[in-house]
Design a protein around this motif. Structure first.
Motif, PDB file in Angstrom:
ATOM      1  N   LEU A 106       0.831  -1.210   0.000  1.00  0.00           N
ATOM      2  CA  LEU A 106       0.000   0.000   0.000  1.00  0.00           C
ATOM      3  C   LEU A 106       0.864   1.258   0.000  1.00  0.00           C
ATOM      4  N   LEU A 107       1.953   1.237   0.759  1.00  0.00           N
ATOM      5  CA  LEU A 107       2.877   2.373   0.761  1.00  0.00           C
ATOM      6  C   LEU A 107       3.546   2.528  -0.600  1.00  0.00           C
ATOM      7  N   LEU A 108       3.934   1.401  -1.208  1.00  0.00           N
ATOM      8  CA  LEU A 108       4.571   1.468  -2.525  1.00  0.00           C
ATOM      9  C   LEU A 108       3.609   2.039  -3.567  1.00  0.00           C
ATOM     10  N   SER A 109       2.344   1.636  -3.508  1.00  0.00           N
ATOM     11  CA  SER A 109       1.355   2.172  -4.453  1.00  0.00           C
ATOM     12  C   SER A 109       1.165   3.672  -4.249  1.00  0.00           C
ATOM     13  N   TYR A 110       1.187   4.086  -2.984  1.00  0.00           N
ATOM     14  CA  TYR A 110       1.051   5.514  -2.687  1.00  0.00           C
ATOM     15  C   TYR A 110       2.262   6.286  -3.208  1.00  0.00           C
ATOM     16  N   ILE A 111       3.449   5.745  -2.984  1.00  0.00           N
ATOM     17  CA  ILE A 111       4.674   6.424  -3.418  1.00  0.00           C
ATOM     18  C   ILE A 111       4.766   6.481  -4.940  1.00  0.00           C
ATOM     19  N   ALA A 112       4.429   5.364  -5.599  1.00  0.00           N
ATOM     20  CA  ALA A 112       4.563   5.297  -7.057  1.00  0.00           C
ATOM     21  C   ALA A 112       3.595   6.232  -7.768  1.00  0.00           C
ATOM     22  N   ALA A 158       2.881  -2.752  12.208  1.00  0.00           N
ATOM     23  CA  ALA A 158       3.729  -2.911  11.021  1.00  0.00           C
ATOM     24  C   ALA A 158       4.200  -1.557  10.501  1.00  0.00           C
ATOM     25  N   LEU A 159       3.301  -0.579  10.460  1.00  0.00           N
ATOM     26  CA  LEU A 159       3.678   0.749   9.977  1.00  0.00           C
ATOM     27  C   LEU A 159       4.658   1.420  10.934  1.00  0.00           C
ATOM     28  N   ASN A 160       4.425   1.270  12.222  1.00  0.00           N
ATOM     29  CA  ASN A 160       5.307   1.904  13.207  1.00  0.00           C
ATOM     30  C   ASN A 160       6.694   1.278  13.234  1.00  0.00           C
ATOM     31  N   MET A 161       6.796   0.025  12.835  1.00  0.00           N
ATOM     32  CA  MET A 161       8.086  -0.660  12.844  1.00  0.00           C
ATOM     33  C   MET A 161       8.804  -0.604  11.498  1.00  0.00           C
ATOM     34  N   ALA A 162       8.242   0.086  10.516  1.00  0.00           N
ATOM     35  CA  ALA A 162       8.893   0.201   9.210  1.00  0.00           C
ATOM     36  C   ALA A 162      10.257   0.864   9.357  1.00  0.00           C
ATOM     37  N   ARG A 163      11.196   0.405   8.573  1.00  0.00           N
ATOM     38  CA  ARG A 163      12.559   0.920   8.652  1.00  0.00           C
ATOM     39  C   ARG A 163      13.061   1.313   7.264  1.00  0.00           C
ATOM     40  N   GLU A 164      14.111   2.123   7.267  1.00  0.00           N
ATOM     41  CA  GLU A 164      14.730   2.568   6.023  1.00  0.00           C
ATOM     42  C   GLU A 164      15.295   1.363   5.269  1.00  0.00           C
ATOM     43  N   ARG A 165      14.992   1.290   4.002  1.00  0.00           N
ATOM     44  CA  ARG A 165      15.385   0.142   3.182  1.00  0.00           C
ATOM     45  C   ARG A 165      16.894  -0.001   3.055  1.00  0.00           C
ATOM     46  N   GLU A 166      17.610   1.116   3.039  1.00  0.00           N
ATOM     47  CA  GLU A 166      19.041   1.082   2.760  1.00  0.00           C
ATOM     48  C   GLU A 166      19.882   0.614   3.940  1.00  0.00           C
ATOM     49  N   TYR A 167      19.313   0.593   5.127  1.00  0.00           N
ATOM     50  CA  TYR A 167      20.108   0.271   6.307  1.00  0.00           C
ATOM     51  C   TYR A 167      19.589  -0.998   6.960  1.00  0.00           C
ATOM     52  N   ALA A 168      20.444  -1.998   7.021  1.00  0.00           N
ATOM     53  CA  ALA A 168      20.085  -3.260   7.656  1.00  0.00           C
ATOM     54  C   ALA A 168      20.158  -3.104   9.168  1.00  0.00           C
ATOM     55  N   ASP A 169      19.258  -3.762   9.854  1.00  0.00           N
ATOM     56  CA  ASP A 169      19.215  -3.704  11.310  1.00  0.00           C
ATOM     57  C   ASP A 169      19.024  -5.122  11.831  1.00  0.00           C
ATOM     58  N   SER A 170      20.061  -5.657  12.414  1.00  0.00           N
ATOM     59  CA  SER A 170      20.018  -7.044  12.870  1.00  0.00           C
ATOM     60  C   SER A 170      19.045  -7.241  14.016  1.00  0.00           C
ATOM     61  N   THR A 171      18.702  -6.147  14.699  1.00  0.00           N
ATOM     62  CA  THR A 171      17.791  -6.262  15.844  1.00  0.00           C
ATOM     63  C   THR A 171      16.328  -6.159  15.436  1.00  0.00           C
ATOM     64  N   ALA A 172      16.067  -5.854  14.172  1.00  0.00           N
ATOM     65  CA  ALA A 172      14.685  -5.687  13.711  1.00  0.00           C
ATOM     66  C   ALA A 172      13.956  -7.025  13.720  1.00  0.00           C
ATOM     67  N   ILE A 184      11.325   0.178   3.543  1.00  0.00           N
ATOM     68  CA  ILE A 184      10.862   1.037   2.458  1.00  0.00           C
ATOM     69  C   ILE A 184      11.802   2.222   2.348  1.00  0.00           C
ATOM     70  N   SER A 185      11.846   2.827   1.192  1.00  0.00           N
ATOM     71  CA  SER A 185      12.705   3.988   0.994  1.00  0.00           C
ATOM     72  C   SER A 185      12.100   5.211   1.689  1.00  0.00           C
ATOM     73  N   PHE A 186      12.693   5.604   2.814  1.00  0.00           N
ATOM     74  CA  PHE A 186      12.228   6.810   3.499  1.00  0.00           C
ATOM     75  C   PHE A 186      12.420   8.044   2.621  1.00  0.00           C
ATOM     76  N   THR A 187      13.451   8.007   1.780  1.00  0.00           N
ATOM     77  CA  THR A 187      13.707   9.149   0.891  1.00  0.00           C
ATOM     78  C   THR A 187      12.532   9.365  -0.060  1.00  0.00           C
ATOM     79  N   SER A 188      12.098   8.282  -0.709  1.00  0.00           N
ATOM     80  CA  SER A 188      10.967   8.384  -1.635  1.00  0.00           C
ATOM     81  C   SER A 188       9.693   8.772  -0.896  1.00  0.00           C
TER      82      SER A 188
END
Length: 719
Positions: free
Chosen positions: A221-227, A334-348, A355-359
């Motif tokens: 749903l976020l991707l559809s909104y962004i696109a 799920a929305l509150n736990m979304a993280r930046e796509r470019e940065y891996a987080d082993s604790t997630a 998702i791309s926070f930039t976009s």
């Protein structure tokens, strides 16, 4: 059934068999779940037309007969099967899409009518279905499970989660999203605020999905909104309108039952004519509305005992069954736990969506003219700490702040709730000191949309001061909403210690605000003293009580403005000569407060600063004629030697925002107001009971029925 022949003509073409098939579907004779009739019905041509009268009669008939025939529930099961066929098959995809589209359209029309006309208990009864063990096994429903709603909701959410949007799937994604909105519109027909005891059959089923699926749905749903993909160029051929002499199902009419069948075309026309930033992307609008409905559903689930035993929803999370009286909103999580796509987080967590926070940031800034986007931005900055941190560290704050401030500047033409959201977003952002400092470092060459004054080379921080003060003044004159005042002044208080080179215009507006509040305060104080408190009239006593409460409110407002001045003078005076100039220019405003018991502590610093600068300026009077420029130059010179002598240090006040314990009382009606206004679905407003569906609640209208205490929260003060 009126208008529907019982048998087709012998020479009828295949598409004309639709009258007979529709008649059987809505009739009183039960058709087996595996009858070929369903296949023939769902493979009818997409361009087939029925008159409005036929559709209305069909809706009424199927609702009356489904308790005995189970046809409405069977239709939903076939929809679930069609979705599985589309997902599992790589051949004849277009034919399967057409079949699934028909299943979605039929389901939309009949469910919408049923939801609008039936109680929740009657709807649940209408959708109940008793299956034999063999039928249950073949259908994909577990043995003894009659929860058809759970089955079909799982199928639609799975399609959204696992199917990419492209020109061939666009329309089906749009149709499914709109059907989900129709299904969840049971909330529209509950009186008053959401109740913890209320149940919404389709929403409850959505809340019981597994975290992995939920995360994928929110992601898509976020991707559809962004696109913001536009409607495919070849899409309109599915929605040929009838000519004037051929009234048909797809004709632009006001009938609620008929309009859903032509929903995508209607949505397209509706959005093209709007000024929305997502005007050319009905799927983006659809996606954000569906996401907001899912995320802001905060009502706990309360099931009857017999329904608990049927909770084995296909795709349901068994871990949730242990606590049926309190189920967390998995979409919100799920929305509150979304993280930046470019940065891996082993604790997630395992199912954390990325998702791309930039976009997302860029699209939010681009689309803030949309009221739905404003609520999405609030939802993200309030609930998602990672996204909030991302916003705060962006160096291009103007990308988001300029359209946000422009919307707030235009607040007289916005709904009150939209203004609430805009102000609260600013309050949340202003809780960060680095954000406040960064605002004053970004210089704007001009602000084309600001018409009150020509602004050149002003800082973003100064502009934000001006817009917030303007909002307070408008509110004082028109809305008189205590919560809006409080949140605006709280945001200014958070910004005040970090003010840097506040512009002359912003400084003048701040003093002007103090003048307005002090004038109103003294007017009410004098009226209160002159009141005859000895009267025995109940109305008079009530009026006096209201006046006393209003006087108390204005006392608090004045104290807040005093604290704003104190914060600037205590922590940022050397960097704000224009503030000192504005105070000196209107210093007579502060004299009545010198001996006032409620304000003595707060006015002392202002009087000390005024005295200090008056003394130094008086010593320079003999140097020549004074002008605005020379006085300001003298003030700048005096600030260089300023050491804060005689200043009483106040601790910095930090206002934070917290939602009330029952935020759904505000957000659920608000989200559905947005759905009614922006979805393009012709909701039957006569059946809406969640809120008053009068024109004043539409987007861009004035929300005159909103009561101040419906505000999500008031600021919390931390020292």
């Amino acid at each position: 059934m009126g208008g529907v022949p019982s048998t087709p003509r012998g020479d009828a073409r295949p598409e004309e068999h639709g009258d007979y098939l529709l008649g059987v579907l809505v009739g009183a004779r039960a058709v087996d779940l595996h009858s070929q009739l369903w296949e023939r019905l769902l493979n009818l041509p997409l361009t087939l037309h029925w008159t409005d009268k036929v559709i209305t009669e069909a809706c009424r008939s199927i609702v009356q007969n489904s308790k005995s025939t189970g046809h409405l529930a069977k239709l939903l099961i076939h929809l679930g099967w069609s979705l599985q066929e589309v997902s599992d098959s790589s051949t004849d995809v277009q034919l399967k899409f057409a079949k699934t589209t028909n299943a979605v359209r039929f389901s939309s029309v009949f469910l919408k009518y049923a939801i609008e006309q039936l109680t929740k208990e009657e709807l649940r009864s209408c959708l109940s279905l008793s299956l034999s063990d063999k039928e249950a096994d073949f259908s994909g429903l577990k043995e003894g499970n009659q929860n058809v709603a759970g089955f079909v909701v799982f199928g639609m959410l799975s399609f959204i989660a696992n199917s990419d949007v492209n020109p061939s799937t666009y329309m089906l994604h749009l149709e499914i999203g709109n059907l989900l909105l129709v299904m969840m519109s049971t909330q529209l027909h509950q009186a008053g605020s959401p109740s913890f005891k209320s149940t919404d059959i389709f929403l409850d089923a959505a809340m019981l999905q597994e975290p992995a699926l939920v995360s994928l749905v929110v992601h898509k749903l976020l991707l559809s909104y962004i696109a913001r993909l536009p409607l495919p160029m070849d899409a309109p051929h599915y929605f040929k309108l009838s000519g004037p002499s051929q009234p048909g199902m797809l004709q632009r009419v006001g009938l609620a039952a008929a309009i859903v069948l032509r929903l995508p075309y209607y949505t397209y026309n509706y959005l093209v004519s709007s000024k929305s930033s997502t005007a050319m992307s009905p799927l983006a609008t659809n996606s954000v509305l569906l996401l907001l409905v899912l995320v802001h559903h905060r009502v706990c689930l309360q099931f009857e005992n017999n329904f608990e035993r049927q909770l084995d929803v296909h795709g349901g999370d068994a871990s949730m069954k242990s606590d049926l009286n309190h189920v967390e909103n998995v979409y919100c999580q799920a929305l509150n736990m979304a993280r930046e796509r470019e940065y891996a987080d082993s604790t997630a967590a395992e199912f954390t969506l990325r998702i791309s926070f930039t976009s997302l940031y860029d699209v939010l800034g681009l689309c803030l003219a949309d009221e739905c986007t404003v609520l999405l931005l609030y939802t993200l900055v309030h609930g998602n700490a990672a996204f909030l941190e991302y916003v705060l560290v962006r160096t291009d704050l103007d990308t988001l702040m300029m359209p946000l401030l422009e919307m707030l500047y235009d607040s007289p033409r916005k709904s009150v709730k939209q203004t609430y959201m805009l102000v609260i977003i600013l309050l949340i952002l202003s809780q960060d000191s680095s954000f406040n400092s960064s605002l004053h470092k970004l210089v704007l060459p001009g602000v084309s949309w600001f018409k009150d004054q020509i602004l050149t080379q002003t800082t973003l921080g100064s502009l934000m001061f001006v817009i917030l003060i303007r909002t307070v003044k408008y509110n004082l004159a028109a809305l008189r909403d205590v919560y809006l005042h409080t949140n605006c002044l709280a945001t200014l208080s958070n910004m005040a210690p970090h003010a840097y080179k506040l512009s002359a215009y912003a400084s003048q507006r701040l003093v002007s605000l103090f003048e307005m509040l002090s004038r109103k305060y003294f007017k009410m104080a004098n009226a209160s003293k002159a009141s005859d408190l000895r009267t025995d009239s109940f109305e008079a006593v009530q009026t006096i009580g209201d006046a006393s409460a209003e006087l108390h409110i204005y006392t608090d407002f004045l104290r807040l403005v005093f604290e704003i001045f104190n914060a600037i003078l205590t922590y940022a005076l050397p960097h704000n000569p224009e503030v000192v100039y504005a105070l000196l220019h209107r210093q007579e405003l502060f004299k009545p407060f010198q001996d006032h018991p409620l304000f003595t502590d707060l006015v002392e610093n202002i009087i000390s600063v005024l005295s200090h600068f008056n003394t130094h300026l008086d010593a320079q009077k003999d140097k020549g004629e004074w002008s605005v420029e020379t006085v300001l130059q003298a003030i700048v010179a005096i600030t260089r030697s300023w050491r804060g002598e005689g200043i009483k240090m106040f601790p910095q006040l930090r206002f934070t925002y917290e939602e009330d314990q029952c935020p759904e009382e505000f957000f659920v009606p608000y989200v559905w107001q947005l759905v009614v206004s922006y979805s393009g679905i012709a909701w039957n407003k006569d059946t809406i009971t969640l809120f008053s569906p009068n024109p004043s609640l539409e987007a861009g209208g004035e929300d005159t029925n909103l009561h101040p205490f419906e505000m999500p929260s008031t600021p919390k003060v931390e020292v």
